[in-house]
Structure formats: C-alpha cells, structure tokens
Motif scaffolding. Structure first.
Motif, mmCIF file in Angstrom:
data_model
loop_
_atom_site.group_PDB
_atom_site.id
_atom_site.type_symbol
_atom_site.label_atom_id
_atom_site.label_comp_id
_atom_site.label_asym_id
_atom_site.label_seq_id
_atom_site.Cartn_x
_atom_site.Cartn_y
_atom_site.Cartn_z
ATOM 1 N N GLN A 168 -1.118 4.854 -27.288
ATOM 2 C CA GLN A 168 -0.602 4.629 -28.634
ATOM 3 C C GLN A 168 -0.669 3.140 -28.917
ATOM 4 O OE1 GLN A 168 0.010 6.709 -30.789
ATOM 5 N NE2 GLN A 168 1.726 6.125 -32.117
ATOM 6 N N THR A 169 -1.380 2.809 -29.987
ATOM 7 C CA THR A 169 -1.544 1.389 -30.297
ATOM 8 C C THR A 169 -1.139 1.142 -31.747
ATOM 9 O OG1 THR A 169 -3.753 1.727 -31.064
ATOM 10 C CG2 THR A 169 -3.517 1.242 -28.709
ATOM 11 N N LEU A 170 -1.279 -0.101 -32.125
ATOM 12 C CA LEU A 170 -0.992 -0.461 -33.518
ATOM 13 C C LEU A 170 -1.970 0.257 -34.462
ATOM 14 C CD1 LEU A 170 0.699 -2.217 -35.418
ATOM 15 C CD2 LEU A 170 -1.039 -3.992 -35.191
ATOM 16 N N GLU A 171 -3.183 0.470 -33.957
ATOM 17 C CA GLU A 171 -4.186 1.142 -34.785
ATOM 18 C C GLU A 171 -3.778 2.581 -35.089
ATOM 19 O OE1 GLU A 171 -6.796 0.021 -36.525
ATOM 20 O OE2 GLU A 171 -5.937 -1.894 -35.859
ATOM 21 N N THR A 172 -3.269 3.267 -34.077
ATOM 22 C CA THR A 172 -2.859 4.656 -34.318
ATOM 23 C C THR A 172 -1.661 4.670 -35.281
ATOM 24 O OG1 THR A 172 -1.458 4.612 -32.375
ATOM 25 C CG2 THR A 172 -3.671 5.539 -32.101
ATOM 26 N N GLU A 173 -0.806 3.676 -35.151
ATOM 27 C CA GLU A 173 0.343 3.576 -36.062
ATOM 28 C C GLU A 173 -0.135 3.316 -37.500
ATOM 29 O OE1 GLU A 173 3.845 4.400 -36.846
ATOM 30 O OE2 GLU A 173 3.476 4.146 -34.710
ATOM 31 N N LYS A 174 -1.109 2.442 -37.598
ATOM 32 C CA LYS A 174 -1.689 2.152 -38.912
ATOM 33 C C LYS A 174 -2.321 3.413 -39.487
ATOM 34 C CE LYS A 174 -3.193 -2.653 -39.187
ATOM 35 N NZ LYS A 174 -4.387 -3.492 -39.244
ATOM 36 N N PHE A 230 11.372 -0.874 -46.966
ATOM 37 C CA PHE A 230 11.668 0.019 -45.844
ATOM 38 C C PHE A 230 10.392 0.270 -45.028
ATOM 39 C CE2 PHE A 230 11.703 4.394 -44.224
ATOM 40 C CZ PHE A 230 12.836 4.356 -43.412
ATOM 41 N N ILE A 231 9.325 0.556 -45.732
ATOM 42 C CA ILE A 231 8.037 0.820 -45.053
ATOM 43 C C ILE A 231 7.535 -0.457 -44.385
ATOM 44 C CG2 ILE A 231 5.621 1.536 -45.427
ATOM 45 C CD1 ILE A 231 6.757 3.087 -47.941
ATOM 46 N N LYS A 232 7.709 -1.539 -45.122
ATOM 47 C CA LYS A 232 7.238 -2.833 -44.598
ATOM 48 C C LYS A 232 7.981 -3.188 -43.316
ATOM 49 C CE LYS A 232 5.764 -7.293 -46.294
ATOM 50 N NZ LYS A 232 5.729 -8.222 -47.388
ATOM 51 N N ASN A 236 8.198 -3.839 -37.544
ATOM 52 C CA ASN A 236 8.805 -3.515 -36.249
ATOM 53 C C ASN A 236 7.768 -2.988 -35.276
ATOM 54 O OD1 ASN A 236 11.295 -4.297 -37.081
ATOM 55 N ND2 ASN A 236 12.070 -2.231 -37.487
ATOM 56 N N LYS A 237 6.959 -2.065 -35.791
ATOM 57 C CA LYS A 237 5.930 -1.458 -34.941
ATOM 58 C C LYS A 237 4.928 -2.516 -34.515
ATOM 59 C CE LYS A 237 7.376 2.750 -35.018
ATOM 60 N NZ LYS A 237 7.889 3.355 -33.789
ATOM 61 N N LYS A 238 4.600 -3.344 -35.477
ATOM 62 C CA LYS A 238 3.608 -4.388 -35.200
ATOM 63 C C LYS A 238 4.117 -5.342 -34.119
ATOM 64 C CE LYS A 238 0.694 -7.503 -37.908
ATOM 65 N NZ LYS A 238 0.560 -8.146 -39.204
ATOM 66 N N ASP A 239 5.384 -5.737 -34.291
ATOM 67 C CA ASP A 239 5.997 -6.641 -33.311
ATOM 68 C C ASP A 239 6.055 -5.978 -31.943
ATOM 69 O OD1 ASP A 239 6.270 -8.397 -35.335
ATOM 70 O OD2 ASP A 239 8.427 -8.054 -35.654
ATOM 71 N N PHE A 240 6.392 -4.697 -31.980
ATOM 72 C CA PHE A 240 6.523 -3.961 -30.741
ATOM 73 C C PHE A 240 5.188 -3.918 -29.997
ATOM 74 C CE2 PHE A 240 5.956 0.124 -28.607
ATOM 75 C CZ PHE A 240 6.934 0.036 -27.646
ATOM 76 N N TYR A 241 4.149 -3.561 -30.724
ATOM 77 C CA TYR A 241 2.850 -3.449 -30.062
ATOM 78 C C TYR A 241 2.317 -4.813 -29.664
ATOM 79 C CZ TYR A 241 2.803 1.462 -31.187
ATOM 80 O OH TYR A 241 3.117 2.773 -31.243
ATOM 81 N N GLN A 242 2.693 -5.811 -30.454
ATOM 82 C CA GLN A 242 2.276 -7.179 -30.098
ATOM 83 C C GLN A 242 2.880 -7.555 -28.756
ATOM 84 O OE1 GLN A 242 0.031 -8.738 -32.229
ATOM 85 N NE2 GLN A 242 -0.216 -9.981 -30.388
ATOM 86 N N SER A 243 4.173 -7.226 -28.611
ATOM 87 C CA SER A 243 4.844 -7.554 -27.344
ATOM 88 C C SER A 243 4.242 -6.757 -26.203
ATOM 89 C CB SER A 243 6.350 -7.279 -27.458
ATOM 90 O OG SER A 243 6.556 -5.911 -27.668
ATOM 91 N N GLN A 244 3.819 -5.489 -26.516
ATOM 92 C CA GLN A 244 3.156 -4.651 -25.507
ATOM 93 C C GLN A 244 1.883 -5.313 -25.024
ATOM 94 O OE1 GLN A 244 3.546 -0.977 -24.568
ATOM 95 N NE2 GLN A 244 5.636 -1.720 -24.816
ATOM 96 N N ILE A 245 1.148 -5.805 -26.016
ATOM 97 C CA ILE A 245 -0.139 -6.435 -25.665
ATOM 98 C C ILE A 245 0.109 -7.672 -24.794
ATOM 99 C CG2 ILE A 245 -2.111 -7.700 -26.650
ATOM 100 C CD1 ILE A 245 -1.764 -5.709 -29.089
ATOM 101 N N ASN A 246 1.114 -8.429 -25.215
ATOM 102 C CA ASN A 246 1.435 -9.636 -24.444
ATOM 103 C C ASN A 246 1.790 -9.281 -22.997
ATOM 104 O OD1 ASN A 246 0.960 -11.072 -26.718
ATOM 105 N ND2 ASN A 246 3.129 -11.272 -27.290
ATOM 106 N N GLU A 247 2.595 -8.216 -22.876
ATOM 107 C CA GLU A 247 3.023 -7.793 -21.528
ATOM 108 C C GLU A 247 1.836 -7.334 -20.695
ATOM 109 O OE1 GLU A 247 6.220 -5.050 -20.848
ATOM 110 O OE2 GLU A 247 7.434 -6.005 -22.410
ATOM 111 N N ASN A 252 3.630 2.711 -22.645
ATOM 112 C CA ASN A 252 3.910 3.182 -24.005
ATOM 113 C C ASN A 252 5.291 3.803 -24.059
ATOM 114 O OD1 ASN A 252 1.938 2.683 -25.974
ATOM 115 N ND2 ASN A 252 0.535 3.974 -24.811
ATOM 116 N N THR A 253 6.208 2.952 -23.999
ATOM 117 C CA THR A 253 7.586 3.433 -23.923
ATOM 118 C C THR A 253 8.083 3.997 -25.247
ATOM 119 O OG1 THR A 253 8.163 1.155 -24.195
ATOM 120 C CG2 THR A 253 8.419 2.070 -21.985
ATOM 121 N N SER A 254 7.365 3.648 -26.293
ATOM 122 C CA SER A 254 7.791 4.232 -27.574
ATOM 123 C C SER A 254 7.421 5.707 -27.563
ATOM 124 C CB SER A 254 7.089 3.536 -28.731
ATOM 125 O OG SER A 254 5.870 4.142 -28.975
#
Lengths: 299, 667
Positions: free
Chosen positions: A99-105, A234-236, A241-252, A283-285
């Motif tokens: 699950q990535t930012l792309e799938t979320e997008k 709300f959507i933004k 949040n998702k973007k930040d989350f996946y960004q942190s995932q990538i960093n990790e 992918n803890t989410s």
C-alpha cells in the motif's frame, strides 16, 4: 436570446462536473469507467425510489415523503457503490506489493470519479429535462417564484447539489474506509463526517420545499458553501495525513535499506528477500485490510 | 446456454414491464406549463394565377413581446415610441383595418399581429375591393369605376410577410388582452410574449405552387337540381340561384351573414315554401307547371366564380374518361358523383333570379314595409324590364293581400347593371341575352358595411326581411312557372319564419345547430359556421352543401326506401341518396366546383394544370400547422448574465483544479 439562457444554465449546472471531467477523469481510462459506474448507480437509486413511490400510494401525495424516500435510496445505493468500488480497487491493485501513496491517490481519484458520475447522472436527470425546454422563447415562472425563471433556480440548485454530491461521495467513501481500519483511533470524526453528509443531504433537499424560491436558494447556498469548504478541507486533511504517513514510511524504509547494506552489502538476493518480507509489517496502516489479504495470498 | 438466455430474457422483460409501469406514472409536460396554446383563425396564404395574398410566418417561428393597441391613441403612441425590440401587436377589432395594419407592418419590428375582441367598427370595414371581381374575365362591366362596395379596402389582396391571426373565442381573446395589457402597464420582467408558427409553403403563384405541390385548388361542391326532381327537357325553366361561399381576411372564419348566408337562407326557405305547397297535391302541382324550376347554390363563386363556370362548361363539353358503372350514371375520371347535369339544356333557361345580399332591412327608403328588395339587371337586355315589372306587380299585389312579402323596387339606374354575381357567368359564357334579375337588399351600393369581413355576422340580418324576400322569391317562381296571374298565386306559398330563424342560426352561427344535427347527425369539425369553401377534395363535402342537398331531398315528396343507410353508397341505386338514415330518390345533386384550369389526376393524387390561359386559378397554400402560443419572457440581461456567470464559473473551477494540481493534491 433563449439559447443564451440554455447555455448559461448548462454552464452553471454542469461547470464543476465538466471541469473535473475534462481535467481529471478524462485523463485516465479507469476513472472514466468508474464515473460511468457511478452514474449508473445513481440511476439505479432513482429507479428504486420511483418503484417505491409508485407502489406506496401515500408517497405520491406528499413531496416530503418523496424526498425522504429518494434520499434514502440515493444514500443506500451510494453505500452499495462503495462496497463494489472497494472490491474493484482491491482487484485492480491485487498485484501491488504494498500500500503506497499511489494506491491512496488512486482510491481518492476513484471516489472522485464515482462522485462525478453520481453527480452527473443527478444533474442530467433532475435538471437536464427542464433545461432542454429553455431553448424555446418562453421561460417558466411559478406563482411561488414569479420573478426568477425556474430554469435559473433549477440551474443554481443543480450546481449546488452537483458539487455536494461529489463531496458527499468522497467523504463517505474515505470515512467508511477509515472506519474499517482497526488502527484508526479517530473514528468519531468519520462517523461525524458521514452523519453530517447524510444530514446535510436531507436538510438541503427539504430546504428546496421553501415556497419562496429566493429564500430557498439563499439558505441553500448559505449552508452549502461552508459545508463544501469543510468537506474540501476534510478531504485535504485526510490526504495530507496519508501523504505524511507514507512519506515517513518511505523515510523509514530508506533507513532500513541503509542498515541492511551495512550488514551484508554483498548479498543482494537476501537483501531483496528481507525487504520484501518487511513490506506487510511495514504497512502498518490497516486502511485496506482487503488489499492486504490479497497481497498476502499472492505471496 | 439456452437456460441462461431464457433467464436473462425473463429479467429483461421484467425490467421493461417495470420501466413501462414507471413511465405510465405522472409526467410533467413542461411545454404545457410554459406555453399556452390558442386556436386562432389565420390569414393564411391564398394564391391566384399571378400573385399571392394573405400572410405567412417565417420558416422559423417568430416571437416577440405583446403590445396592446385598443384605440387609435394607443396606435399613435406605439408608432411614435417605435420600440427597438420585436413586438407582437395585439390589436382590438375596433381599430383593425387595412391602414392600421399597414402602418404597423411598415414602421415597426413585428413578429406578428393578433386581432382580438368582438367590437364591430361602427364606421364599417370590408376587406374586399370597391368593385369585387371587376378584373375577372366574367365581369360584364370591366371598365366601370362604379363603387358597389363603399367600405371596400382591398385588404384581401394584400400580402404580408408576418403572421396575422384572429382570436375569436372570447376566453382566449380576453386572456391575450390581459397579457398584453400587463406588458404595457409594467416595464418589469417577466414580460408576456407570443410566437407563431404558420409558415406557408406556397409561393409566387398558383401555377408554380401546383407544380411544386405546395398548394391545392380552392373549391367544393355546388348543389343544384330541379324542383321535385323532374325536368321536361323540351320546356323552358326558371333558374333560382345564389352563391354558397364568401371569404374574409381570416378565411377559416367567414361568417358571411349578409353575403352569402342571406341568399342561401332565402333560397332554401323559398324552395321549402314551394315544396310544402307542392306536397298538398304533388301531381296537380307539377302538372300545373308551364316552366320547370331549377335551383342552384354555386360554390366558390368568390374565387373566380368557379362553381357556375364549372357547371356550364361541364354541361356543354364534359367527357368522361372512365365510367363508374355500365349505366354511365357516374364518372370516376374526372370524378362526377352524378351525370344528371348532362340532361340540362342551358338554352332553355327562361330567366335567372339570383338572390344576392338580402338580409339587411333598408329602413330609410321604404319604412312602410317590413321587408324591401331591389331588382338589379342588365339594361341592354329589353326582356329584363317587363320581367322586373311583373315581379313588382306580384309583390305589390301580395302586399295588398296582407302577406309579409318584400316590397320590390327597381334599382337606381345610376348603377352599371348587374352587380358582381353568378348571373354574370351565364350571360358571359352562354353568349345569349338571358334575362337575369338579382334581388338584393341594396339599391345603389352595398348597404352591408362589413361585406366579406369577420363582422358580417348574424347581427347583420333581419328575419322579417329574409322572410319577405323568401316569400317573394317563392311566389315569383310559382307565378312565372305556372304562368299565372298574381291573384291566382295561392296564399299558402309563404316562407316559414321559424325555418329561416333556424337556418340563420346554422349558416351564420354554429354548425352545432339543431337543424344540422337532425340532418347530418353528429357534426365534427369547426364549431363556427364558415362560408369559406376550403380546398377541393374528391372525397370531402362541406357541411353546408351536404345539408342543402339533404334538406331539399327530404322536403321533396320523394320515394323513401326505408333501408337503413349511413352513406350514399349504402343505397342500392345511383339514383338514391342517404338522408336521415333512409334512401331517398335523388332530387338535388352535387357538382364539383373548382377551376377549369386544373384537373385531378387520381393515379398520382394531384391536380395538374390543363389550361394555363385561364385567369381563375385560385389555390390555398399548404402548411405544417397553425400555432399561436403565449408565454413569459425572461429578462434578456439576466439570460446574458447567466451565460457570462456560467462561463466564469467554469473557468473558476478550472483554475481551482489547476491550483490543486500544482499543489500536488491527489489528482
């Protein structure tokens, strides 16, 4: 001069839908299909509502009941659309490894396409038949609205409900998805979002019953504009949040990769295995449990 | 596979049934909500050999804002203001005349004109020429500048390229008036507007439009016969005749009160009086006749006198290409429902008595009598003078007997002779000096101020006047046919005023009258009786023609076959017709009345021009439909604002999406 009114109404009623269609949906074939599915489901909802309206005689005498049954049908079918959409998304991404930012997008874009389709069918059916009559020389005025043409009133209302239908669809889709996420600790927000969407749908629809069309329009817009802004943020916020989350995932992940390289820089095969093995755990989410089920099965 | 197919077909059918079920529920017809439909009488296009008359709308429906003109002051104000936007002028009949129509059309930007109201202009108005038919080839005085019709304006011979319609129904007329008045009283939107759709397909002239098949010949069926259905070909006969049609600027509504209805009514009443007398002792009556009595109601006389002209030319030179039966009693090509006309000997006409405009009581010159009539004739025929003298003697004697009969006088010698009439056709075509006298209600000029107009209605008629003329005609016919002295004319020969009253109601009022209902059964078609003949069709007979034939047939003591019938074809013999569901021996015949210049081609179902030289080729344009709708017009500025606002809104959404993309939002 009457064609002027026709095109004016056309632009007002359909402008958000046309703009989103041209600049977002038309770019991806998948979104086009989803949009058509969304439109079909709205037609299904109104089909169900019409059958109920026809069968249950008391509904025919009171507009209030007709509106209620129509909203219930629309929202029920929106839920059904969500169920099918989530399955569709899962199938599209069943070969995805994680699950990535792309799938979320993609999920958000799909929700948007569903909303646009839903909205398009709504505006086309509820307003299109009225609008076609605006090509003639005559305009329609009612005793409740003797100064403003019904074509204009309906165009403005169609524009309003068009945008709100898009927002309601996205909000409800992401809210349901978030509620299914076991690790989501702010479920109350999503429950509130769903409740607000449904309540606003009921409220705004019933506000159209106000006899004075100017008041009805004004109140509708006064409520809709803040709602739309809240919905947008709300959507933004959700997306950020998702973007930040996946960004942190990538960093990790990058950090981990550096660590693996330090331990065994020469064993490439093992590194790949390790990386691959870590994915489900990383992918803890649990936003998409179905997706992960599929991923695991493939492996 | 088969199973799946049947299952899916089943569900498909269920779906269709459900959809049908839903569709059958309430549907809102927005057009009905937006537009109010009217049933106008249109001044549709009529063509002759060289030109076009009447009005048409553009191919695309034309619309405009309503503007009310009720008085001359309103008209002057409108012409002075000269608004820049397109108007539909709603004009009251009080100010409806040729001059005002032309002023409106010339000076304003118009989408159309709607004539409303029932106010009859006191000053008089006739859309005919001052000398009707002077230019026609049958006119006996083509060079005369005499004015028969002093109220004539020649509006019938004008052409307008905007639609002009008349709203007759009071409810519609008043609604239109209110809508137009609201526009004048307030400058605020929404305004009331109207649009027209009455595009006339025919153009240029009759020859061109017949070739293009965009028009049809005007015509109908004349009715003629001999009293009692008998005729001795060797003896002379008296011809009693009248016209069966008239026209107005709005042809569909041609009430034709004084012309031609008064003539029709008096002739029917005169024939009825004779037939009732004959019924007392039929054999004795017909044996007493020294001359036969022929009657004729000529159709389409206002359009080149084609009724009388067709009859004469058929009697003289008809040839049948295809007989209907071996007895040669009917012809299929050209269509003739009876060949009885071939037995008519035109050279045996003793004299013609024509009933013209007879319904107005002239209370100025002869107020001592309830009914007055004037005898018009050609001065160059010496036989006319003693004939008219004998008419006058007879009526004077009858008056002295206390009968309500017209006091007859010779017309003013200042008149050129016969006024425009069917008798002119006989005199012109037969080339012999046939004595012919026209009985009318006017002495010098038409006293009817509304000749050939929508105002020539029942209010124009006087029942005593009609009864007097009808009685005079009947008694003259009897005296002349039996060659008896005035004192020997039976007192019983008197026209029935109750019948006259009913006839007036039917011919000038409504076709839904008792008399028509009794004879013709249920009437379908227009409510208002109109004397415009319409287009000729081989299978269509006007209500008026059918009634006259049936009434005379029924009044004649003819053999009645009790066989139940609904149409003439149900009767066994070609010599029988169906009247009141029973077969009667025929005593009155239909005869086609359309231009000799055309002939119907049954194979191609069209009329072909067979004689380009004839000048009486009147046709009526074809059209898709005649529609008048009223509606409310939105403020054009708001319409424009909506368009600009809509485009700006679209650009705004585009801009917002573009910004979101720039900010790397999810799309």
């Amino acid at each position: 001069m009457t064609l002027v009114l026709f095109f004016g109404c056309l632009f007002v009623a359909f402008s958000p839908i046309i703009a989103l269609f041209i600049f977002v949906i038309y770019k991806e074939a998948k979104l086009l299909i989803i949009m058509l599915a969304g439109a079909f489901f709205w037609l299904l909802s109104i089909f169900i509502a019409s059958i109920l309206w026809k069968i249950v005689k008391p509904l025919q005498d009171e507009n209030a009941w007709s509106i209620a049954i129509s909203i219930v049908a629309q929202e029920g079918v929106r839920l059904l659309l969500y169920k099918i959409f989530i399955k569709l998304e899962a199938n599209i991404y069943r070969f995805a490894t994680k699950q990535t930012l792309e799938t979320e997008k993609s999920y958000l874009k799909g929700s948007l396409a569903c909303g646009v389709g839903y909205s398009f069918a709504y505006v086309l059916v509820m307003y299109g038949s009225v609008m076609t009559h605006s090509t003639g020389p005559g305009s329609l005025f009612t005793s409740e609205c003797p100064k403003i043409s019904l074509f204009i009133v309906n165009a403005l209302l169609a524009h309003n409900f068009g945008i709100l239908n898009i927002l309601w669809t996205i909000i409800i889709f992401i809210s349901f998805k978030s509620l299914k996420n076991k690790k989501e600790n702010k479920k109350i927000i999503y429950i509130f979002a769903i409740t607000l969407s449904l309540a606003s749908h009921f409220l705004l629809s019933y506000l159209t019953l106000i006899k004075n069309c100017k008041v009805s329009l004004l109140v509708n817009y006064l409520i809709s504009i803040p709602l739309a802004i809240i919905g947008y943020f709300f959507i933004k916020k959700y997306y950020r949040n998702k973007k930040d989350f996946y960004q942190s995932q990538i960093n990790e992940t990058q950090k981990d990769e550096q660590t693996i390289e330090v331990i065994k820089p020469q064993e490439n095969d093992q590194k790949q295995d390790l990386t691959r093995r870590r994915v489900p755990n990383d992918n803890t989410s649990d936003d998409e449990p179905v997706l992960f089920d599929n991923d695991i099965k493939i492996k | 596979m088969k199973f799946e197919f049947s299952i899916s077909l089943k569900y498909f059918l269920i779906l269709i049934i459900i959809l049908k079920f839903i569709n059958s529920s309430h549907t809102i017809n927005f057009d009905d909500e937006i537009y109010t439909q009217y049933s106008p009488f249109a001044a549709f296009r009529i063509l002759d050999k060289t030109s076009i008359f009447g009005t048409t709308s553009p191919f695309k429906p034309s619309s405009g804002q309503l503007y009310l003109v009720e008085t001359e002051a309103d008209l002057t104000k409108l012409l002075n203001d000269n608004p820049s936007h397109t108007l539909v002028v709603v004009i009251d009949t009080a100010v409806y005349n040729k001059d005002n129509l032309e002023k409106l059309v010339d000076k304003l930007k118009l989408a159309g004109i709607i004539v409303i109201g029932g106010t009859i202009p006191a000053t008089g108005f006739s859309p005919e020429k001052v000398y009707p038919d002077r230019e026609a080839d049958m006119c006996l005085h083509p060079n005369s500048d005499y004015i028969w019709n002093p109220y004539g304006t020649s509006l019938l011979y004008e052409r307008f390229y905007i639609p002009i319609v008349y709203l007759l129904l009071e409810t519609e007329s008043e609604k239109m008036r209110e809508l137009a008045r609201a526009n004048v009283e307030s400058d605020k939107y929404p305004k009331n507007g109207a649009d027209f759709q009455m595009f006339m397909e025919a153009s240029i002239d009759s020859k061109v439009c017949l070739r293009r098949e965009t028009c049809d010949p005007i015509g109908g069926e004349s009715v003629w016969g001999f009293l009692g259905g008998v005729q001795n070909q060797s003896r002379p006969y008296i011809l009693l005749q009248t016209s069966l049609d008239s026209r107005s600027f709005f042809p569909g509504f041609s009430p034709g009160g004084d012309f031609p209805s008064s003539g029709i009514v008096t002739l029917i009443a005169a024939l009825d009086a004779l037939l009732k007398f004959a019924a007392n002792d039929t054999d004795a009556f017909y044996q007493s006749l020294q001359r036969d009595i022929m009657f004729a109601f000529w159709e389409s006389e206002s359009f080149g006198k084609v009724g009388s002209r067709k009859f004469i030319s058929d009697v003289l030179s008809f040839t049948c290409d295809q007989w209907t039966n071996e007895w040669k009693t009917q012809c299929d090509d050209p269509k003739r429902s009876s060949m009885a006309f071939k037995s008519v000997n035109l050279s045996n006409i003793a004299f013609i008595v024509e009933l013209g405009q007879t319904g107005l009581y002239d209370n100025i010159s002869n107020y001592a009598f309830k009914s007055n009539g004037y005898l018009h004739y050609e001065y160059d025929n010496p036989e006319n003078v003693p004939l008219s003298d004998s008419f006058i003697n007879l009526t004077d004697f009858s008056n002295s007997q206390g009968l309500n009969i017209s006091h007859l006088e010779k017309s003013d010698p200042a008149t050129p002779g016969l006024p425009p009439s069917s008798a002119e056709t006989f005199i012109s075509l037969l080339g012999t000096q046939i004595p012919a006298i026209l009985i009318s209600d006017f002495n010098q000029n038409y006293t009817n101020k509304y000749y050939s107009s929508i105002f020539d209605n029942v209010q124009n008629l006087d029942l005593d006047q009609l009864q007097g003329i009808a009685t005079a005609t009947a008694r003259i016919a009897y005296a002349e046919a039996t060659q008896t002295l005035p004192e020997n004319v039976p007192l019983e020969i008197v026209a029935d005023q109750a019948l006259i009253s009913q006839l007036v109601d039917c011919f000038v009022g409504t076709t839904y009258c008792d008399l028509f209902q009794n004879f013709l059964g249920s009437i379908s078609g227009t409510y208002f009786s109109s004397n415009y003949p319409g287009i000729y069709a081989t299978d269509t007979i006007s209500i008026h023609s059918k009634f006259i034939r049936d009434f005379i047939t029924n009044s004649t003591n003819s053999t009645c076959d009790p066989n139940y019938c609904t149409t003439d074809e149900d009767c066994n013999s070609a010599l029988q017709v169906c009247v009141n569901y029973a077969c009667h021996s025929i005593t009155a015949y239909f005869h086609p009345a359309y231009s000799n210049g055309v002939e119907y081609d049954p194979d191609n179902d069209k009329f072909n021009i067979v004689d380009f030289g004839l000048d009486h080729l009147w046709t009526e344009s074809r059209w898709e439909g005649i529609e008048l709708r009223s509606f409310q017009i939105n403020n054009p500025s708001i319409n424009a604002a909506m368009l600009v606002g809509g485009i700006l809104l679209f650009l705004l959404y585009y801009f917002l999406i573009w910004i979101q993309k720039k900010k790397s939002f999810f799309f």
